[in-house]
Write a protein that holds these residues in place. Sequence first.
Motif, PDB file in Angstrom:
ATOM      1  N   UNK A   1     -14.184   4.051   6.580  1.00 11.76           N
ATOM      2  CA  UNK A   1     -13.104   4.390   7.501  1.00 11.76           C
ATOM      3  C   UNK A   1     -11.996   5.143   6.761  1.00 11.76           C
ATOM      4  N   UNK A   2     -11.271   6.005   7.471  1.00  6.59           N
ATOM      5  CA  UNK A   2     -10.198   6.784   6.868  1.00  6.59           C
ATOM      6  C   UNK A   2      -8.929   5.949   6.803  1.00  6.59           C
ATOM      7  N   UNK A   3      -8.320   5.877   5.626  1.00  8.10           N
ATOM      8  CA  UNK A   3      -7.068   5.142   5.437  1.00  8.10           C
ATOM      9  C   UNK A   3      -5.909   6.075   5.731  1.00  8.10           C
ATOM     10  N   UNK A   4      -5.124   5.735   6.711  1.00 12.62           N
ATOM     11  CA  UNK A   4      -3.958   6.540   7.103  1.00 12.62           C
ATOM     12  C   UNK A   4      -2.699   5.778   6.718  1.00 12.62           C
ATOM     13  N   UNK A   5      -2.022   6.232   5.686  1.00 11.03           N
ATOM     14  CA  UNK A   5      -0.796   5.579   5.236  1.00 11.03           C
ATOM     15  C   UNK A   5       0.128   6.621   4.631  1.00 11.03           C
ATOM     16  N   UNK A   6       1.405   6.547   4.965  1.00 14.10           N
ATOM     17  CA  UNK A   6       2.399   7.467   4.407  1.00 14.10           C
ATOM     18  C   UNK A   6       3.135   6.843   3.221  1.00 14.10           C
ATOM     19  N   UNK A   7       2.714   5.665   2.794  1.00  7.43           N
ATOM     20  CA  UNK A   7       3.378   4.985   1.680  1.00  7.43           C
ATOM     21  C   UNK A   7       3.217   5.782   0.390  1.00  7.43           C
ATOM     22  N   UNK A   8       4.273   5.801  -0.421  1.00  8.18           N
ATOM     23  CA  UNK A   8       4.239   6.461  -1.722  1.00  8.18           C
ATOM     24  C   UNK A   8       4.656   5.464  -2.805  1.00  8.18           C
ATOM     25  N   UNK A   9       4.222   5.740  -4.032  1.00  5.71           N
ATOM     26  CA  UNK A   9       4.454   4.823  -5.130  1.00  5.71           C
ATOM     27  C   UNK A   9       4.805   5.612  -6.383  1.00  5.71           C
ATOM     28  N   UNK A  10       5.419   4.935  -7.342  1.00  2.00           N
ATOM     29  CA  UNK A  10       5.778   5.563  -8.605  1.00  2.00           C
ATOM     30  C   UNK A  10       4.844   5.073  -9.709  1.00  2.00           C
ATOM     31  N   UNK A  11       4.906   5.750 -10.844  1.00  2.00           N
ATOM     32  CA  UNK A  11       4.125   5.292 -11.991  1.00  2.00           C
ATOM     33  C   UNK A  11       4.587   3.905 -12.428  1.00  2.00           C
ATOM     34  N   UNK A  12       5.870   3.616 -12.230  1.00  2.00           N
ATOM     35  CA  UNK A  12       6.372   2.281 -12.540  1.00  2.00           C
ATOM     36  C   UNK A  12       5.760   1.222 -11.646  1.00  2.00           C
ATOM     37  N   UNK A  13       5.476   1.578 -10.373  1.00  2.00           N
ATOM     38  CA  UNK A  13       4.811   0.634  -9.478  1.00  2.00           C
ATOM     39  C   UNK A  13       3.403   0.313  -9.978  1.00  2.00           C
ATOM     40  N   UNK A  14       2.703   1.333 -10.468  1.00  2.00           N
ATOM     41  CA  UNK A  14       1.361   1.096 -11.003  1.00  2.00           C
ATOM     42  C   UNK A  14       1.428   0.107 -12.168  1.00  2.00           C
ATOM     43  N   UNK A  15       2.378   0.322 -13.068  1.00  2.00           N
ATOM     44  CA  UNK A  15       2.528  -0.567 -14.215  1.00  2.00           C
ATOM     45  C   UNK A  15       2.888  -1.985 -13.774  1.00  2.00           C
ATOM     46  N   UNK A  16       3.783  -2.090 -12.796  1.00  3.36           N
ATOM     47  CA  UNK A  16       4.193  -3.409 -12.318  1.00  3.36           C
ATOM     48  C   UNK A  16       3.029  -4.137 -11.650  1.00  3.36           C
ATOM     49  N   UNK A  17       2.215  -3.399 -10.894  1.00  5.38           N
ATOM     50  CA  UNK A  17       1.054  -4.006 -10.256  1.00  5.38           C
ATOM     51  C   UNK A  17       0.052  -4.525 -11.265  1.00  5.38           C
ATOM     52  N   UNK A  18      -0.164  -3.741 -12.321  1.00  8.47           N
ATOM     53  CA  UNK A  18      -1.083  -4.170 -13.377  1.00  8.47           C
ATOM     54  C   UNK A  18      -0.550  -5.403 -14.107  1.00  8.47           C
ATOM     55  N   UNK A  19       0.746  -5.426 -14.378  1.00  7.77           N
ATOM     56  CA  UNK A  19       1.339  -6.585 -15.038  1.00  7.77           C
ATOM     57  C   UNK A  19       1.211  -7.833 -14.168  1.00  7.77           C
ATOM     58  N   UNK A  20       1.428  -7.657 -12.862  1.00 10.89           N
ATOM     59  CA  UNK A  20       1.333  -8.792 -11.950  1.00 10.89           C
ATOM     60  C   UNK A  20      -0.093  -9.326 -11.891  1.00 10.89           C
ATOM     61  N   UNK A  21      -1.061  -8.421 -11.908  1.00 12.01           N
ATOM     62  CA  UNK A  21      -2.465  -8.843 -11.911  1.00 12.01           C
ATOM     63  C   UNK A  21      -2.768  -9.661 -13.158  1.00 12.01           C
ATOM     64  N   UNK A  22      -2.349  -9.165 -14.312  1.00 14.33           N
ATOM     65  CA  UNK A  22      -2.625  -9.861 -15.569  1.00 14.33           C
ATOM     66  C   UNK A  22      -1.970 -11.238 -15.606  1.00 14.33           C
ATOM     67  N   UNK A  23      -0.713 -11.312 -15.179  1.00 11.22           N
ATOM     68  CA  UNK A  23       0.005 -12.586 -15.240  1.00 11.22           C
ATOM     69  C   UNK A  23      -0.465 -13.567 -14.179  1.00 11.22           C
TER      70      UNK A  23
END
Length: 286
Positions: A146-168
């Motif tokens: 299915x096609x994902x329709x989302x206008x949400x945007x993220x920063x490189x800092x969000x990627x880092x924060x998400x990875x940190x949250x996953x690890x912790x």
Amino acid sequence: MLASKPAAPAPQNPDPLEVPQVHDPVRVVRRDLWRDGVSTPGERGIPEETATALTYNAASFAVMMATPRDLEDFALGFSLTEKVVGDAGEIEALDIVESEAGVELRMWVPLQTEQRLSARRRQLAGPTGCGLCGIDSLMEAVRAPPRVESTATFTSGDIAAGLDALASGQALHRETRAVHGAAFWRPGRGLVAIREDVGRHNALDKLVGALARSGEHAGEGLLVMTSRVSVELVQKAAVLGAPVMVAVSAPTALAVRTAEAAGITLVASARGGSFEVFTHPGRLSA
């Protein structure tokens, strides 16, 4: 093969997805630790791996090897991502039944859902020893997402924060060093949910089930995973509706093509402060 017969009556259960946990997901075993040529006896925790059957109206559909934790989330998430049901409401009841051989996730669905499953099993049936047999099986394996329709945007800092949250957030992995994790992270809220399993597909199915049960909309956050990216994971991410999928290892070529078709921003090889963006880079900024 599933038989086309009237659905069995659902067991009376005021909240069909609230069921007790079974099995211990971690086992403590004896082992000898070798370091610098010296052996030291001791113990360590390792994850349990349990045969887990998913049945609908008493008919078997699939058997997976899974970590026996968050099994109600697994039942719902698997049912959604594998298109067994279109929404959580189609599962009228769920029982988790433990036996010596493993665990059965016993679900009850309406008659029309059972009939659809029966037709699907007839299409996918093949001779003994066959992996993917016939055109229907091949088409199912590479089904259009299915096609994902989302206008949400993220920063490189969000990627880092998400990875940190996953690890912790990986408590089971810290204890065993042997399980995958799938997490959902949102700007301003942080870690919303995380699920773990010996199987990366199972971890994602459990996360999908957890988000569906809570009513969380995935279009405003990041899906973050510990594994490499295969096509099946992208297909499941598309069903979830995640606009950005982040993984610590590389994707396969088919996974990249599927993410492109699904409108998913695929971020992979994300570790050590760097990552690679393979599809739909417009959702990301510095």
